[in-house]
Scaffold this motif. Structure first.
Motif, PDB file in Angstrom:
ATOM      1  N   LEU A  35       0.819  -1.221   0.000  1.00 26.66           N
ATOM      2  CA  LEU A  35       0.000   0.000   0.000  1.00 26.66           C
ATOM      3  C   LEU A  35       0.848   1.265   0.000  1.00 26.66           C
ATOM      4  O   LEU A  35       0.487   2.261  -0.622  1.00 26.66           O
ATOM      5  N   CYS A  36       1.996   1.239   0.717  1.00 25.97           N
ATOM      6  CA  CYS A  36       2.771   2.483   0.840  1.00 25.97           C
ATOM      7  C   CYS A  36       3.244   2.968  -0.526  1.00 25.97           C
ATOM      8  O   CYS A  36       3.217   4.174  -0.801  1.00 25.97           O
ATOM      9  N   ASP A  37       3.630   2.054  -1.412  1.00 21.86           N
ATOM     10  CA  ASP A  37       4.060   2.492  -2.743  1.00 21.86           C
ATOM     11  C   ASP A  37       2.880   2.990  -3.577  1.00 21.86           C
ATOM     12  O   ASP A  37       3.018   3.921  -4.369  1.00 21.86           O
ATOM     13  N   ALA A  38       1.716   2.387  -3.385  1.00 26.70           N
ATOM     14  CA  ALA A  38       0.526   2.866  -4.097  1.00 26.70           C
ATOM     15  C   ALA A  38       0.139   4.263  -3.607  1.00 26.70           C
ATOM     16  O   ALA A  38      -0.289   5.117  -4.387  1.00 26.70           O
ATOM     17  N   LEU A  39       0.315   4.518  -2.311  1.00 24.49           N
ATOM     18  CA  LEU A  39       0.018   5.851  -1.765  1.00 24.49           C
ATOM     19  C   LEU A  39       0.953   6.896  -2.361  1.00 24.49           C
ATOM     20  O   LEU A  39       0.541   8.006  -2.699  1.00 24.49           O
ATOM     21  N   THR A  40       2.224   6.526  -2.498  1.00 20.08           N
ATOM     22  CA  THR A  40       3.173   7.461  -3.119  1.00 20.08           C
ATOM     23  C   THR A  40       2.793   7.711  -4.581  1.00 20.08           C
ATOM     24  O   THR A  40       2.838   8.847  -5.058  1.00 20.08           O
ATOM     25  N   TYR A  41       2.399   6.671  -5.269  1.00 19.59           N
ATOM     26  CA  TYR A  41       1.951   6.820  -6.662  1.00 19.59           C
ATOM     27  C   TYR A  41       0.773   7.790  -6.749  1.00 19.59           C
ATOM     28  O   TYR A  41       0.660   8.573  -7.691  1.00 19.59           O
ATOM     29  N   ALA A  42      -0.103   7.754  -5.730  1.00 20.69           N
ATOM     30  CA  ALA A  42      -1.320   8.588  -5.741  1.00 20.69           C
ATOM     31  C   ALA A  42      -0.994  10.079  -5.766  1.00 20.69           C
ATOM     32  O   ALA A  42      -1.802  10.881  -6.239  1.00 20.69           O
ATOM     33  N   GLU A  43       0.200  10.459  -5.307  1.00 19.49           N
ATOM     34  CA  GLU A  43       0.566  11.888  -5.278  1.00 19.49           C
ATOM     35  C   GLU A  43       0.452  12.520  -6.652  1.00 19.49           C
ATOM     36  O   GLU A  43      -0.001  13.652  -6.793  1.00 19.49           O
ATOM     37  N   ARG A  44       0.835  11.785  -7.692  1.00 18.46           N
ATOM     38  CA  ARG A  44       0.863  12.359  -9.038  1.00 18.46           C
ATOM     39  C   ARG A  44      -0.539  12.624  -9.590  1.00 18.46           C
ATOM     40  O   ARG A  44      -0.701  13.257 -10.620  1.00 18.46           O
ATOM     41  N   LEU A  45      -1.557  12.097  -8.912  1.00 19.72           N
ATOM     42  CA  LEU A  45      -2.938  12.280  -9.379  1.00 19.72           C
ATOM     43  C   LEU A  45      -3.571  13.541  -8.796  1.00 19.72           C
ATOM     44  O   LEU A  45      -4.707  13.871  -9.097  1.00 19.72           O
ATOM     45  N   GLN A  46      -2.830  14.261  -7.950  1.00 19.46           N
ATOM     46  CA  GLN A  46      -3.319  15.478  -7.297  1.00 19.46           C
ATOM     47  C   GLN A  46      -4.733  15.287  -6.754  1.00 19.46           C
ATOM     48  O   GLN A  46      -5.662  16.000  -7.129  1.00 19.46           O
ATOM     49  N   PRO A  47      -4.900  14.299  -5.895  1.00 16.18           N
ATOM     50  CA  PRO A  47      -6.239  13.909  -5.466  1.00 16.18           C
ATOM     51  C   PRO A  47      -6.878  14.880  -4.483  1.00 16.18           C
ATOM     52  O   PRO A  47      -6.173  15.599  -3.779  1.00 16.18           O
ATOM     53  N   ARG A  48      -8.207  14.887  -4.444  1.00 17.68           N
ATOM     54  CA  ARG A  48      -8.887  15.655  -3.395  1.00 17.68           C
ATOM     55  C   ARG A  48      -8.863  14.879  -2.095  1.00 17.68           C
ATOM     56  O   ARG A  48      -8.876  15.455  -1.018  1.00 17.68           O
ATOM     57  N   ALA A  49      -8.813  13.557  -2.210  1.00 13.73           N
ATOM     58  CA  ALA A  49      -8.660  12.688  -1.043  1.00 13.73           C
ATOM     59  C   ALA A  49      -8.228  11.304  -1.503  1.00 13.73           C
ATOM     60  O   ALA A  49      -8.506  10.910  -2.638  1.00 13.73           O
ATOM     61  N   VAL A  50      -7.525  10.595  -0.641  1.00 10.80           N
ATOM     62  CA  VAL A  50      -7.131   9.210  -0.922  1.00 10.80           C
ATOM     63  C   VAL A  50      -7.674   8.333   0.203  1.00 10.80           C
ATOM     64  O   VAL A  50      -7.478   8.633   1.385  1.00 10.80           O
ATOM     65  N   VAL A  51      -8.381   7.280  -0.175  1.00 10.64           N
ATOM     66  CA  VAL A  51      -8.893   6.331   0.816  1.00 10.64           C
ATOM     67  C   VAL A  51      -8.334   4.958   0.472  1.00 10.64           C
ATOM     68  O   VAL A  51      -8.555   4.461  -0.633  1.00 10.64           O
ATOM     69  N   ASP A  52      -7.574   4.371   1.397  1.00  8.81           N
ATOM     70  CA  ASP A  52      -7.136   3.005   1.136  1.00  8.81           C
ATOM     71  C   ASP A  52      -8.007   2.028   1.898  1.00  8.81           C
ATOM     72  O   ASP A  52      -8.569   2.365   2.946  1.00  8.81           O
ATOM     73  N   ILE A  53      -8.169   0.842   1.307  1.00 13.03           N
ATOM     74  CA  ILE A  53      -9.077  -0.159   1.848  1.00 13.03           C
ATOM     75  C   ILE A  53      -8.298  -1.467   1.930  1.00 13.03           C
ATOM     76  O   ILE A  53      -7.805  -1.958   0.910  1.00 13.03           O
ATOM     77  N   ALA A  54      -8.196  -2.030   3.127  1.00 10.34           N
ATOM     78  CA  ALA A  54      -7.296  -3.170   3.279  1.00 10.34           C
ATOM     79  C   ALA A  54      -7.714  -4.111   4.413  1.00 10.34           C
ATOM     80  O   ALA A  54      -8.126  -3.664   5.481  1.00 10.34           O
ATOM     81  N   THR A  55      -7.596  -5.397   4.152  1.00 10.41           N
ATOM     82  CA  THR A  55      -7.691  -6.406   5.219  1.00 10.41           C
ATOM     83  C   THR A  55      -6.328  -6.408   5.906  1.00 10.41           C
ATOM     84  O   THR A  55      -5.526  -7.295   5.687  1.00 10.41           O
ATOM     85  N   LEU A  56      -6.090  -5.365   6.712  1.00  7.63           N
ATOM     86  CA  LEU A  56      -4.712  -5.090   7.109  1.00  7.63           C
ATOM     87  C   LEU A  56      -4.234  -5.807   8.362  1.00  7.63           C
ATOM     88  O   LEU A  56      -3.100  -6.269   8.412  1.00  7.63           O
ATOM     89  N   THR A  57      -5.093  -5.882   9.394  1.00  6.78           N
ATOM     90  CA  THR A  57      -4.584  -6.433  10.659  1.00  6.78           C
ATOM     91  C   THR A  57      -5.586  -7.317  11.396  1.00  6.78           C
ATOM     92  O   THR A  57      -6.776  -7.002  11.491  1.00  6.78           O
ATOM     93  N   GLY A  58      -5.074  -8.404  11.930  1.00  7.81           N
ATOM     94  CA  GLY A  58      -5.861  -9.235  12.830  1.00  7.81           C
ATOM     95  C   GLY A  58      -6.260  -8.432  14.065  1.00  7.81           C
ATOM     96  O   GLY A  58      -7.320  -8.659  14.656  1.00  7.81           O
ATOM     97  N   ALA A  59      -5.431  -7.449  14.425  1.00  7.30           N
ATOM     98  CA  ALA A  59      -5.713  -6.623  15.597  1.00  7.30           C
ATOM     99  C   ALA A  59      -7.017  -5.842  15.431  1.00  7.30           C
ATOM    100  O   ALA A  59      -7.731  -5.585  16.401  1.00  7.30           O
ATOM    101  N   CYS A  60      -7.345  -5.485  14.197  1.00  9.05           N
ATOM    102  CA  CYS A  60      -8.588  -4.742  13.956  1.00  9.05           C
ATOM    103  C   CYS A  60      -9.795  -5.664  14.166  1.00  9.05           C
ATOM    104  O   CYS A  60     -10.864  -5.219  14.593  1.00  9.05           O
TER     105      CYS A  60
END
Ligand code: BES
Ligand code: MN
Ligand code: ZN
Length: 504
Positions: free
Chosen positions: A347-372
């Motif tokens: 995800l971190c590299d995809a977030l960096t890629y998102a910079e070039r899109l000059q977004p109004r907002a970025v929302v990432d969606i992930a099955t990220l942690t068992g802790a959640c």
């Protein structure tokens, strides 16, 4: 990889309880609210009698099944109580009734809503009917067919309900698309297959798709994403989807979906029990695909970009090892202390890629942690945000779509465990607050735009006997995007916005 569109058709029509008697369908579900008023005709009389006798209990979800009522065209009729008729109660009632009728092999179903039903109730009924009748088929040799293909929702005032109905039918398409891909086993949903599904979506109006392979990803310098993919025979894919619903100069909202098609943990191997469920580790990606499917249907005046970093996380002679340090696209170096914390690495590299899109907002969606899963269970997704207005908008979208989330904290102190002597940042901290420390890791790569993170580890699928994808958080995301279409546009840097409201 075209998906068989074994999808239901929905119809909204003017139908009161008396009129429902002459409606032709295989089954009729009558939602009975507390406020039920007696009226004239066979069905109103019957409901009144059933309530009076106590044969239809008024507790939400209680049912009375009837057969071949003289003067009623539908052979099977199910009366179901929905108490005050809140969207939540409507959902419970419809799930109960459709569940009771499911085995009957019915093709055409009519749902008669209570008098004065509003859009929110209709939306809930449509979503619930679809959910309760969904059947997975792809990897079955003799699939149990989904017979239900036509659902008519009867209301007294169509005009009041039409826009919410249209939203719901679009959301259903998106949810079912997301379920399909999330449910597929990893050998039916490789990164390349996900990319092909995205390319299929690009045949729909206003959608474009670009797929990057290993060479292009290397050229972009996505060293963190590449490190995760290294242990697998399956090639990685970086999928870029665009939905152009507004003027070009209008800044897009970017959705980033975690697309780990199978997560073994890598060298930090997971235990065997329930490891099969890690085929769902691309549920974030599936939800992004689902949102695009729904956008093509709903056509809101917004611009959206979907980013999906997709690969497998496997142990192998070439796999990344605990302690390895990699350089992310942002330039930050990362010490990979645990190869099972791979979601944040792609995800971190995809977030960096998102910079070039000059977004109004970025929302990432992930099955990220068992802790959640431990923190919030399967009811609400974890939501983290760097901006309060974005958090509020996502929370509100969750409530409205009944696809709930809950905001979690991002205090500085939670990031301290990620410090290491061997790189700019480590990919794991200790066990305490694991969902939050994962979000703190991501936040380091999301400082150039308003950012939110949805941890859907607990909500994307159900385990146990009814194992399967939920299609969440497609309803939340679609609601969030549709709500944006009603707001003033935000320009990308240096460009004026004149929003064009396209038809078709
Ligand atoms: N995909 C998992 C998260 C997950 C685990 C989701 C169980 C749903 C159910 C993720 O890649 C992972 O393995 N996370 C680790 C992080 C840890 C090593 C810091 C976890 O949660 O155990
Ligand atoms: Mn993992
Ligand atoms: Zn994972």
């Amino acid at each position: 990889m075209a998906m068989k569109d074994a999808i239901m058709n929905f119809e909204l029509r003017s139908l009161d309880l008396d009129g429902a008697a002459t409606h032709k369908a295989d089954a009729l579900v009558v939602l009975v609210a507390q406020s039920h008023k007696t009226g004239m005709g066979v069905l109103p009389d019957l409901v009144a009698a059933a309530l009076k006798a106590g044969d239809l209990e008024t507790k939400c979800g209680k049912m009375l099944a009837l057969y071949k009522i003289p003067g009623v065209m539908c052979r099977r009729v199910v009366l179901v109580s929905c108490e005050a008729g809140t969207p939540k109660q409507v959902r419970q009632a419809v799930v109960a009734a459709v569940g009771a009728l499911k085995s009957a092999g019915l093709k055409k179903l009519a749902i008669c809503m209570p008098d004065q039903a509003d859009g929110a109730m209709v939306r809930s009924a449509v979503m619930a009917a679809a959910d309760a009748s969904y059947i997975y088929t792809t990897s079955k040799s003799k699939p149990e067919p989904r017979t239900l293909d036509q659902v008519t929702v009867g209301v007294t005032d169509v005009a009041v309900c039409q826009s919410e109905f249209d939203h719901a039918t679009a959301a259903v398409r998106g949810v079912e698309f997301a379920k399909e891909w999330a449910n597929r086993p990893a050998n039916y949903a490789t990164p390349a297959m996900l990319a092909d599904a995205a390319k299929e979506l690009a045949k729909l109006p206003r959608i474009k798709c670009e797929v990057l392979g290993p060479k292009q990803v290397a050229k972009l310098g996505m060293g963190s994403f590449m490190a995760v993919a290294k242990g697998s025979e399956e090639e990685l894919r970086f999928i870029v989807l665009r939905y152009d619903g507004a003027a070009k100069a209008e800044a897009p909202t970017v959705l980033v979906g975690k697309g780990i098609t199978f997560d073994t943990g890598g060298i930090s191997l997971k235990p065997a029990a329930e490891m099969d469920e890690m085929k769902f580790d691309m549920s974030g990606a599936a939800s992004v695909l689902g949102v695009f499917r729904a956008l093509a249907e709903l056509k809101p005046a917004v611009n959206v970009v979907g980013l999906i970093p997709s690969c497998e996380n496997m142990p192998d002679g070439r796999a990344v090892k605990p302690g390895d340090v990699v350089t992310s696209m942002s330039g930050q170096t990362i010490e990979i202390l645990n190869t099972d914390a791979e979601g944040r690495l792609v995800l971190c590299d995809a977030l960096t890629y998102a910079e070039r899109l000059q977004p109004r907002a970025v929302v990432d969606i992930a099955t990220l942690t068992g802790a959640c899963v431990i923190a919030l269970g399967g009811v609400r997704s974890g939501m983290f945000a760097s901006a309060d207005d974005l958090a509020d908008a996502l929370h509100a979208a969750g409530e409205k779509s009944m696809d709930l989330c809950w905001r979690m904290p991002l205090d500085e102190e939670y990031g301290e465990g990620l410090k290491t002597s061997f790189a700019d940042v480590a990919n794991v901290a200790g066990r305490p607050g694991g969902a939050i420390t994962a979000a703190k890791f991501l936040q380091r790569f999301a400082d150039k735009f308003p950012w939110a993170h949805l941890d859907i580890a607990g909500t994307a699928w159900k385990g146990g006997a009814a194992k399967g994808a939920t299609g969440r958080p497609v309803p939340l995301l679609l609601e969030y995007l549709a709500a944006q279409a009603g707001q003033p546009p935000v320009a990308t840097a240096g460009k004026a916005v004149a929003r064009s409201r396209r038809k078709s």
